[in-house]
Design an enzyme around this catalytic site. Structure first.
Site, short mmCIF file in Angstrom:
data_model
loop_
_atom_site.label_atom_id
_atom_site.label_comp_id
_atom_site.label_asym_id
_atom_site.label_seq_id
_atom_site.Cartn_x
_atom_site.Cartn_y
_atom_site.Cartn_z
N HIS A 1 0.92 -1.15 0.10
CA HIS A 1 -0.16 -0.02 0.06
C HIS A 1 0.51 1.21 0.15
O HIS A 1 0.88 2.50 0.89
CB HIS A 1 -0.78 -0.19 1.11
CG HIS A 1 -2.21 -0.98 1.09
ND1 HIS A 1 -2.49 -1.77 -0.05
CD2 HIS A 1 -2.73 -1.44 2.62
CE1 HIS A 1 -2.98 -2.96 0.29
NE2 HIS A 1 -3.45 -2.50 1.68
N HIS B 1 -10.47 0.65 -0.30
CA HIS B 1 -10.51 -0.06 0.67
C HIS B 1 -11.20 -0.08 2.09
O HIS B 1 -10.54 -0.13 2.78
CB HIS B 1 -8.87 0.06 1.72
CG HIS B 1 -8.12 -1.27 1.67
ND1 HIS B 1 -9.47 -1.53 3.24
CD2 HIS B 1 -7.80 -2.34 1.99
CE1 HIS B 1 -8.13 -2.79 3.30
NE2 HIS B 1 -7.34 -2.90 2.74
N GLU C 1 -11.57 -3.86 -4.33
CA GLU C 1 -10.66 -3.78 -4.45
C GLU C 1 -9.98 -3.92 -5.90
O GLU C 1 -9.90 -4.47 -6.08
CB GLU C 1 -9.25 -3.95 -3.24
CG GLU C 1 -9.45 -3.98 -1.74
CD GLU C 1 -8.83 -4.37 -0.74
OE1 GLU C 1 -7.78 -3.29 -1.10
OE2 GLU C 1 -9.06 -5.23 -0.51
#
Length: 356
Positions: A109, A179, A321
């Site tokens: 991420h 997310h 996602e």
């Protein structure tokens, strides 16, 4: 006609204000987005005259600063994991920050200063709000100054449209997603195991115990990964199957078939449809992206108070996602999330909330 309201939502450690933008359509459906992490804070619909918020999260901006689960966030520069944090662009190697894994040996991420930790600027646009941030050269180990714009729009038919745009002054990696954890029974309800899921994919990317694909793309047929027909999420989640045992449930990337979404979203492909018989609601996901990580909140339940002071239980939310495949830089056979200098990267994902 979408109405928009802005209000203070909290304060950053350095004193900068965090804002909350709330969009309301003619049906009374509300979407709220905060400038901290460009996070989706609320998706609320009137059900039998009572507001029902289907997004897990917190009450204040300060709560989101303390969050460790990426609640509602835009994550990147690279959503999901990269083995060893190793990437190569035009033959030149780069070492990304290592911030995940059993020995913190991998990258996820965008690192400890990823986009979900940024305070974004905001501008009002038609039917929505546009959020902007810059990831500076070297942040997380990535090359190039990356400017990112994410626009949230709410339509009259209760569709939340998330549009992405990014440009860099050097070749870099760009793989952004949202997310959000959803629960169609409500943000403070129990688990999502009784929700029903349909995923428009015949294949998925096999992943190891660190949730890293090894390059294989496998058929879903004959496995608990098969959601080509609707199945209750909890029906097979604890099956004696290596993928589910290693991940503690569903936390995998499905390779989308490319089925066309219905009008007016025919420029997008179907990704998933989740339903709740209890709430009599469905959430459909359409996207331009090639993959989708379906995650069932296997690591929720750490006792952190959320909305209403309620702690979200394990498997208390699901994520859809949309993304490039995880660990793509390690596998040249996967489509690569390379953004060339000066080129504009765009993507779009729609979450459509409907009655059953």
């Amino acid at each position: 006609m979408t109405e928009l309201k802005m209000e203070p939502f909290g304060t950053m450690p350095g004193g900068d204000r965090i804002d909350l933008y709330t969009l309301t359509n003619g049906r009374g459906t509300r979407v709220a987005v905060t400038t901290y992490g460009a996070r989706l804070v609320k998706f609320e619909r009137l059900v039998k005259g009572t507001p029902l918020d289907i997004v897990l999260g917190y009450e204040t901006g300060e709560d989101y600063i303390a969050d460790t689960a990426c609640m509602g966030a835009i994550v990147g520069r690279h959503a999901n994991r990269i083995a060893g944090g190793r990437i190569a662009i035009a033959g030149r190697p780069y070492q990304l920050e290592l911030n995940t894994g059993s020995k913190r040996q991998n990258h996820i991420h965008g690192g400890s200063k990823g986009l979900h930790y940024h305070l974004w600027s905001a501008a009002i646009v038609e039917s929505g709000v546009e959020l902007t941030t810059i990831s500076p050269d070297g942040e997380g180990g990535y090359p190039g100054n990356l400017e990112v714009k994410v626009t949230y729009r709410l339509t009259d038919d209760d569709a939340l449209i998330i549009s992405y745009r990014a440009v860099s002054d050097a070749d870099t990696i760009c793989n952004l997603t949202n997310h959000t954890y959803f629960n169609l029974d409500g943000a403070t309800a129990g688990s999502v195991l009784d929700h029903t899921a349909e995923i428009y994919a015949d294949e998925f990317t096999w992943a190891d115990a660190e949730s890293l694909p090894d390059g294989r793309i496998l058929t879903v047929f004959g496995t608990p990964m098969d959601f080509t027909e609707p199945h209750r999420i909890g029906e097979r989640i604890d099956a004696d199957y290596d993928q589910l045992q290693m991940a503690g449930g569903y936390d995998h990337n499905w390779v989308l078939r490319g089925d066309s979404a219905p009008a007016p979203y025919t420029h997008l492909k179907k990704a998933a449809r989740i339903t709740s018989a209890a709430a009599r609601l469905s959430l459909s996901c359409y996207t331009t992206q090639i993959g989708m990580q379906f995650y069932t909140g296997n690591f929720l339940g750490d006792g952190t108070p959320g909305k209403g002071g309620i702690c979200a239980p394990r498997r208390g939310g699901f994520c859809l996602e949309t993304q490039y495949f995880p660990n793509a830089p390690a596998h040249p056979s996967f489509p690569q999330p390379i953004l060339q200098k000066g080129r504009i990267w765009t993507a779009e994902t729609v979450y459509l909330l409907e009655d059953l």
